[in-house]
Scaffold this motif. Structure first.
Motif, short mmCIF file in Angstrom:
data_model
loop_
_atom_site.label_atom_id
_atom_site.label_comp_id
_atom_site.label_asym_id
_atom_site.label_seq_id
_atom_site.Cartn_x
_atom_site.Cartn_y
_atom_site.Cartn_z
N PHE A 288 51.43 73.41 99.36
CA PHE A 288 51.57 72.95 98.04
C PHE A 288 50.28 71.87 97.96
O PHE A 288 49.64 71.57 97.01
CB PHE A 288 52.87 72.25 97.78
CG PHE A 288 53.00 71.31 96.52
CD1 PHE A 288 52.89 72.05 95.28
CD2 PHE A 288 52.83 70.00 96.65
CE1 PHE A 288 53.21 71.18 94.25
CE2 PHE A 288 53.09 69.42 95.33
CZ PHE A 288 53.28 69.83 94.16
N ASP A 289 50.03 70.94 98.99
CA ASP A 289 49.18 70.21 98.77
C ASP A 289 47.57 70.60 99.03
O ASP A 289 47.09 70.07 98.21
CB ASP A 289 49.22 69.23 100.41
CG ASP A 289 50.56 68.27 100.24
OD1 ASP A 289 50.98 67.93 99.33
OD2 ASP A 289 51.12 67.83 101.42
N LEU A 290 47.52 71.76 99.75
CA LEU A 290 46.08 72.16 99.63
C LEU A 290 45.82 72.75 98.16
O LEU A 290 44.80 72.43 97.92
CB LEU A 290 46.05 73.36 100.87
CG LEU A 290 45.90 73.20 102.10
CD1 LEU A 290 45.81 74.40 103.14
CD2 LEU A 290 44.38 72.46 102.23
N LEU A 291 46.74 73.47 97.57
CA LEU A 291 46.41 73.97 96.58
C LEU A 291 46.36 72.85 95.40
O LEU A 291 45.15 72.96 94.59
CB LEU A 291 47.48 75.00 95.81
CG LEU A 291 47.76 76.39 96.63
CD1 LEU A 291 48.78 77.39 96.21
CD2 LEU A 291 46.16 77.13 96.43
N GLY A 292 47.08 71.96 95.49
CA GLY A 292 47.35 70.78 94.46
C GLY A 292 45.83 70.00 94.46
O GLY A 292 45.30 69.60 93.62
N ALA A 293 45.53 69.71 95.75
CA ALA A 293 44.42 68.59 96.17
C ALA A 293 43.04 69.32 95.74
O ALA A 293 42.06 68.69 95.12
CB ALA A 293 44.45 68.38 97.26
N LEU A 297 40.63 67.88 92.99
CA LEU A 297 39.55 67.36 93.26
C LEU A 297 38.44 67.92 92.56
O LEU A 297 37.56 67.34 91.63
CB LEU A 297 39.26 67.65 94.65
CG LEU A 297 37.88 67.05 95.25
CD1 LEU A 297 37.92 65.75 95.34
CD2 LEU A 297 37.63 67.59 96.51
N LEU A 298 38.44 69.30 91.91
CA LEU A 298 37.83 69.80 91.10
C LEU A 298 37.75 69.11 89.98
O LEU A 298 36.71 69.07 88.98
CB LEU A 298 38.20 71.31 90.98
CG LEU A 298 37.31 72.46 90.01
CD1 LEU A 298 35.71 72.16 90.80
CD2 LEU A 298 37.79 73.86 89.84
N GLY A 396 44.49 67.58 105.80
CA GLY A 396 45.80 67.52 106.54
C GLY A 396 46.30 66.08 107.02
O GLY A 396 47.04 66.05 107.70
N GLU A 397 45.48 65.09 106.60
CA GLU A 397 45.79 63.71 107.17
C GLU A 397 46.83 62.93 106.09
O GLU A 397 47.67 62.08 106.57
CB GLU A 397 44.62 62.86 107.20
CG GLU A 397 43.43 63.45 108.12
CD GLU A 397 41.96 62.80 107.90
OE1 GLU A 397 41.28 62.80 108.89
OE2 GLU A 397 41.84 62.64 106.81
N MET A 398 46.77 63.44 104.93
CA MET A 398 47.66 62.95 103.96
C MET A 398 48.45 63.92 103.04
O MET A 398 48.06 65.12 103.43
CB MET A 398 46.93 61.89 103.25
CG MET A 398 46.48 60.70 103.56
SD MET A 398 45.62 59.51 102.71
CE MET A 398 46.98 59.21 101.27
N SER A 399 49.35 63.72 102.30
CA SER A 399 49.92 64.56 101.37
C SER A 399 49.84 64.10 99.95
O SER A 399 49.39 62.88 99.74
CB SER A 399 51.33 64.74 101.66
OG SER A 399 52.14 65.50 100.89
N LEU A 400 49.83 64.97 99.00
CA LEU A 400 49.82 64.60 97.62
C LEU A 400 50.97 63.51 97.34
O LEU A 400 50.77 62.46 96.64
CB LEU A 400 49.89 65.66 96.65
CG LEU A 400 48.85 66.73 96.50
CD1 LEU A 400 49.30 67.76 95.61
CD2 LEU A 400 47.62 66.04 96.12
N VAL A 401 51.92 63.71 97.95
CA VAL A 401 53.32 62.87 97.70
C VAL A 401 53.99 62.60 99.27
O VAL A 401 54.29 63.25 99.87
CB VAL A 401 54.28 63.57 96.74
CG1 VAL A 401 55.56 62.66 96.50
CG2 VAL A 401 53.83 64.24 95.32
N GLY A 402 54.10 61.09 99.20
CA GLY A 402 54.92 60.66 100.56
C GLY A 402 54.71 59.17 100.39
O GLY A 402 54.37 58.63 99.77
N PRO A 403 55.08 58.70 101.56
CA PRO A 403 55.34 57.17 101.81
C PRO A 403 53.83 56.57 101.56
O PRO A 403 52.99 57.18 101.72
CB PRO A 403 55.93 56.98 103.19
CG PRO A 403 56.54 58.49 103.61
CD PRO A 403 55.66 59.37 102.85
#
Length: 479
Positions: A288-293, A297-298, A396-403
């Protein structure tokens, strides 16, 4: 209870429910009309009959069937209007039931229902209904925040638990709960609780006090009754008086998705699923993060290019601000942001320490930090400075949603419970972002982050992302 006041409240609730139902009728009718008259041909579906003739003959029955499905599924239930996700779930369920009913009925009666009409009806109708419910919810919440459609709440229990519940209800004004008083055990009677809730009676006189105070709802917290039979007697005493009752379990910060009520031998057992921190770090969220980011970004690249140029032209300094942050399981990474401060901002930190709104806390917060540049102020207002973190997400260092991504100096001051924030990747946005951003206290930031870690779900991520857009444009707590 004053019968006239109860009648007015009931009338207001009925008008609200009727208003939402009227909107549903209009939108279902509009979707039926558009599907019948749109003359849109769906290439993958064969043309069976004249779509206009058949759809027109079915139009009224489609509206009736869809509305009956909404009623049967309880989409107008008072308890779910304006709060939670159950309302949306039931709207989707009613739509699915309607689709199944139309499909099965057409098959059994050998009625040649246009497939294009069938598909367009729900492709148009479902988003319209969900959008209307979302809009109605915003209206209801605004009315509640302004003192309308309020539910008078009487809290019963120990002083500590009463204050905990009152704090939540007062903070979340959009829920529409107005705390009018508290009932405490006779052994601990005081005029007011430590949090300032007026004490109006004892827990063993709950029914009498609820009727005398004209409460709409009695919330029972820990200490409200010594034995289950006492609660049953209170329910008997309040029967027929239009007073609702609810029990606050001795649980906190656990989502409804992790709880299930399963009566066993007459005991209402609440089963609680384990925390979801491991699931929040596995393949589904990473995909989900890879696709969303990548998509984000585009789409954001033109805006990023413009502000990168403006930042460079402003003072000739670097465009990006690189800072070491702590990621999942304590791993360090270089967090990327557009530079929103002067070049020597770190060196000047001591000179602005007196502006810290969070003195004594872990975070540094200053609403009028003189180190912020003019371009930086605009970027911070709309969170544009954080867009380069999409690269951190892809890496892979961060996520779209998280702390919130923490500094090493902050992590060194974490207490044991707060360390749990590091069990998942930090997020570009999160519950802290959509709940007030810098306006939040350190304690509230921790509470929201721990709630997210323990109760992760992909639906929650999608909800937070949707709320982030609203929070960014509202610019509340952005500095």
């Amino acid at each position: 209870m004053d019968a006239r006041r109860a009648t007015r409240r009931a009338r207001g609730e009925r008008l609200l429910q009727l208003g939402i139902a009227a909107g549903d009728v209009i939108l279902v009718g509009a979707a039926t009309f558009l599907a019948a008259r749109g003359n849109i041909r769906v290439p993958v579906l064969p043309v069976t009959n004249d779509i206009n003739t058949i759809a027109t003959s079915l139009g009224l029955w489609v509206v009736v069937a869809w509305m009956l499905a909404n009623v049967v599924r309880g989409t107008y239930a008072r308890a779910h209007v304006g709060v939670g996700t159950i309302e949306y779930t039931r709207v989707l369920g009613a739509s699915g039931f309607t689709a199944g009913f139309l499909g099965i009925s057409s098959y059994l009666t050998k009625f040649e229902l246009s497939r294009a009409f069938f598909v367009l009806l729900f492709v148009v109708g479902v988003p319209l209904l969900l959008g209307w419910r979302w809009s109605a919810r915003r209206i209801v919440q605004r009315l509640r925040e302004r003192g309308h459609l309020l539910t008078k709440v009487l809290l019963s229990g120990s002083q500590e638990r009463v204050d905990e519940v009152a704090t939540v209800l007062r903070r979340e004004k959009w829920l529409g709960f107005q705390v009018i008083g508290a009932l405490v055990p006779a052994s601990g009677f005081v005029d007011t609780t430590p949090a300032g809730v007026p004490v109006i009676g004892f827990t063993h006189e709950t029914a009498q006090n609820a009727l005398a105070s004209e409460a709409d709802l009695v919330l029972f917290a820990e200490g409200a009754f010594p034995a289950p039979v006492d609660f049953r007697r209170i329910a008997w005493d309040l029967e027929g008086h239009n007073v609702q009752m609810a029990v606050v379990p001795s649980l906190s910060d656990i989502s409804s998705g992790r709880m299930a009520m399963r009566p066993v031998g007459g005991l209402p057992l609440v089963h609680v699923e384990p925390p979801q921190s491991l699931a929040a770090s596995r393949g589904l969220k990473r995909t989900f993060d890879l696709l969303g980011a990548s998509i984000a970004l585009l789409l954001a690249s033109p805006v990023m290019i413009v502000f990168a140029l403006l930042t460079k032209l402003q003072d000739g300094g670097p465009v990006l601000f690189r800072q070491i942050r702590v990621g999942r399981d304590g791993q360090l990474f270089e967090c990327l942001k557009f530079r929103s401060m002067v070049v020597d901002a770190e060196a000047r930190l001591s000179s602005v320490s007196h502006l810290n709104k969070n003195a004594g806390g872990v975070l540094f917060k200053a609403a009028d930090d003189p180190r912020i540049t003019r371009i930086g102020a605009v970027m911070r207002r709309f969170s544009i400075d954080e867009l380069p973190q999409l690269i951190n997400v892809i890496n892979g260092e961060m996520s779209l949603v998280g702390p919130r991504p923490a500094l090493p100096s902050e992590v060194r001051r974490y207490e044991t419970d707060v360390q749990r924030r590091l069990h998942v990747r930090p997020g570009l946005t999160g519950l802290w972002q959509v709940s007030g951003r810098s306006d939040l206290s350190w304690e509230d930031t921790v509470r929201l982050d721990l709630y997210y870690v323990d109760n992760w779900s992909i639906v929650q991520d999608l909800t937070i992302l949707a709320r982030t857009v609203r929070a960014v444009f509202a610019s509340r707590g952005a500095y």
